[in-house]
Motif scaffolding. Structure first.
Motif, PDB file in Angstrom:
ATOM      1  N   ASP A   2       0.836  -1.194   0.000  1.00  0.00           N
ATOM      2  CA  ASP A   2       0.000   0.000   0.000  1.00  0.00           C
ATOM      3  C   ASP A   2       0.877   1.252   0.000  1.00  0.00           C
ATOM      4  OD1 ASP A   2      -2.907   0.997   0.478  1.00  0.00           O
ATOM      5  OD2 ASP A   2      -1.682   2.112   1.915  1.00  0.00           O
TER       6      ASP A   2
ATOM      7  N   THR B 126       0.951  -2.150   4.637  1.00  0.00           N
ATOM      8  CA  THR B 126       0.008  -3.238   4.384  1.00  0.00           C
ATOM      9  C   THR B 126       0.252  -3.826   3.000  1.00  0.00           C
ATOM     10  OG1 THR B 126      -1.653  -2.163   5.762  1.00  0.00           O
ATOM     11  CG2 THR B 126      -2.446  -3.828   4.227  1.00  0.00           C
TER      12      THR B 126
ATOM     13  N   THR C  68      -1.312  -5.990   0.035  1.00  0.00           N
ATOM     14  CA  THR C  68      -2.631  -6.372  -0.459  1.00  0.00           C
ATOM     15  C   THR C  68      -2.516  -7.138  -1.767  1.00  0.00           C
ATOM     16  OG1 THR C  68      -2.828  -4.224  -1.539  1.00  0.00           O
ATOM     17  CG2 THR C  68      -3.849  -4.438   0.620  1.00  0.00           C
TER      18      THR C  68
ATOM     19  N   TYR D 168     -10.041  -5.948  -2.889  1.00  0.00           N
ATOM     20  CA  TYR D 168      -8.714  -6.445  -2.574  1.00  0.00           C
ATOM     21  C   TYR D 168      -8.753  -7.296  -1.314  1.00  0.00           C
ATOM     22  CZ  TYR D 168      -8.687  -2.609   0.781  1.00  0.00           C
ATOM     23  OH  TYR D 168      -9.003  -1.754   1.805  1.00  0.00           O
TER      24      TYR D 168
ATOM     25  N   ILE E 136      -6.351  -8.186   2.101  1.00  0.00           N
ATOM     26  CA  ILE E 136      -5.162  -7.870   2.885  1.00  0.00           C
ATOM     27  C   ILE E 136      -4.446  -9.176   3.194  1.00  0.00           C
ATOM     28  CG2 ILE E 136      -4.297  -6.984   5.085  1.00  0.00           C
ATOM     29  CD1 ILE E 136      -6.608  -4.960   5.036  1.00  0.00           C
TER      30      ILE E 136
END
Length: 91
Positions: A22, A27, A29, A44, A46
């Motif tokens: 990200d 993060t 994804t 999306y 995670i």
């Protein structure tokens, strides 16, 4: 190769997803290739979250290296290695 999320609740085929860090957080994804092709990046999954973007970048680098190694191994054997996976590590 299969991707197993950090918490173990997601199991995705790497070849069908785009994995990214990200822009604003640590993060990692995954988006389906279809979403990326249509520029619709709202759906999306995670896969992992880390305390810093540096740690997340290192994990992505490790994932890519593992994928490269398995592909080199498969090419040497002349066939696909079944059941290969990468599990995102806990911090």
């Amino acid at each position: 190769m299969r991707l197993i999320s950090q918490d173990g609740t997601r199991d995705l085929p790497y070849e069908s997803f785009v994995v990214k860090l990200d822009v604003h957080s640590p993060t990692i994804t995954a988006y389906t290739v279809a979403c990326v092709d249509q520029y619709s990046l709202t759906d999306y999954v995670i896969l992992a979250e880390y305390s810093t973007r540096g740690k997340a970048r290192k994990v992505l680098q490790d994932m890519r290296e593992n994928y490269r190694h398995i592909k080199e191994y498969e090419n040497g054997l002349g066939h696909v290695v079944p059941n290969y996976y990468y599990e995102f590590p806990k911090e």
